[in-house]
Write a protein that holds these residues in place. Structure first.
Motif, PDB file in Angstrom:
ATOM      1  N   SER A  20     -44.744  41.520 -10.357  1.00 42.30           N
ATOM      2  CA  SER A  20     -44.652  42.990 -10.333  1.00 42.30           C
ATOM      3  C   SER A  20     -43.437  43.500  -9.564  1.00 42.30           C
ATOM      4  CB  SER A  20     -45.935  43.592  -9.770  1.00 42.30           C
ATOM      5  OG  SER A  20     -46.169  43.121  -8.464  1.00 42.30           O
ATOM      6  N   ASP A  21     -42.982  42.780  -8.559  1.00 40.40           N
ATOM      7  CA  ASP A  21     -41.854  43.256  -7.760  1.00 40.40           C
ATOM      8  C   ASP A  21     -40.503  43.124  -8.465  1.00 40.40           C
ATOM      9  OD1 ASP A  21     -42.232  40.459  -7.471  1.00 40.40           O
ATOM     10  OD2 ASP A  21     -41.021  40.449  -5.640  1.00 40.40           O
ATOM     11  N   VAL A  22     -40.457  42.417  -9.607  1.00 41.34           N
ATOM     12  CA  VAL A  22     -39.182  42.268 -10.316  1.00 41.34           C
ATOM     13  C   VAL A  22     -39.214  42.830 -11.739  1.00 41.34           C
ATOM     14  CG1 VAL A  22     -38.446  40.262  -8.980  1.00 41.34           C
ATOM     15  CG2 VAL A  22     -39.747  39.933 -11.093  1.00 41.34           C
ATOM     16  N   LYS A  23     -40.334  43.357 -12.150  1.00 43.01           N
ATOM     17  CA  LYS A  23     -40.438  43.892 -13.516  1.00 43.01           C
ATOM     18  C   LYS A  23     -39.383  44.945 -13.809  1.00 43.01           C
ATOM     19  CE  LYS A  23     -45.209  42.924 -14.466  1.00 43.01           C
ATOM     20  NZ  LYS A  23     -46.422  43.331 -15.114  1.00 43.01           N
ATOM     21  N   SER A  24     -39.078  45.766 -12.836  1.00 40.87           N
ATOM     22  CA  SER A  24     -38.113  46.852 -13.056  1.00 40.87           C
ATOM     23  C   SER A  24     -36.697  46.331 -13.316  1.00 40.87           C
ATOM     24  CB  SER A  24     -38.108  47.798 -11.863  1.00 40.87           C
ATOM     25  OG  SER A  24     -37.669  47.120 -10.702  1.00 40.87           O
ATOM     26  N   ARG A  25     -36.421  45.083 -12.995  1.00 43.09           N
ATOM     27  CA  ARG A  25     -35.096  44.497 -13.239  1.00 43.09           C
ATOM     28  C   ARG A  25     -34.912  44.054 -14.689  1.00 43.09           C
ATOM     29  NH1 ARG A  25     -34.861  40.002  -8.718  1.00 43.09           N
ATOM     30  NH2 ARG A  25     -33.290  39.196 -10.145  1.00 43.09           N
ATOM     31  N   ILE A  26     -36.013  43.939 -15.432  1.00 44.82           N
ATOM     32  CA  ILE A  26     -35.948  43.470 -16.812  1.00 44.82           C
ATOM     33  C   ILE A  26     -35.948  44.680 -17.736  1.00 44.82           C
ATOM     34  CG2 ILE A  26     -37.046  42.026 -18.562  1.00 44.82           C
ATOM     35  CD1 ILE A  26     -38.422  40.520 -16.224  1.00 44.82           C
TER      36      ILE A  26
END
Length: 107
Positions: A20-26
């Motif tokens: 969840s902490d890296v979803k916004s990077r994709i």
């Protein structure tokens, strides 16, 4: 690289399975989305996510899968070019100063 429906679906699947902490990077709108997936892949321990990313890179073609596998085999190595690249607390002059100060306290 051309975004096919299959590739878009796989990237979206990777996003759903990403931490969840890296979803916004994709982001599909990001031209460097595969590089982002590669860096997230390297940091991940989730085999399901890693398998999806491998599928993405295989679908992407243009040698992306071999690039991913190569980056896993031989990650970039950081070399220290000079004493200025070292954290001040680890520099030899700093350590020598600490040792000299400690020796003075002992005397």
């Amino acid at each position: 690289m051309q975004y096919t429906k299959a590739l878009i679906d796989l990237i979206q699947k990777a996003r759903r399975h990403a931490p969840s902490d890296v979803k916004s990077r994709i982001k599909l709108s990001d031209p460097n989305v595969l590089s982002e997936l590669e860096s997230i892949y390297k940091a991940s321990d989730d085999n399901a996510f890693k398998n999806i990313v491998k599928d993405v890179f295989e679908q992407a073609g243009d040698g992306w899968l071999s690039k991913l596998e190569q980056s896993i085999i031989s990650p970039p190595v950081h070399t220290v070019q000079s004493e200025h690249d070292v954290h001040p607390a680890l520099s030899s002059s700093f350590i020598k100063g600490d040792i000299a100060e400690l020796l003075q306290k002992v005397d």
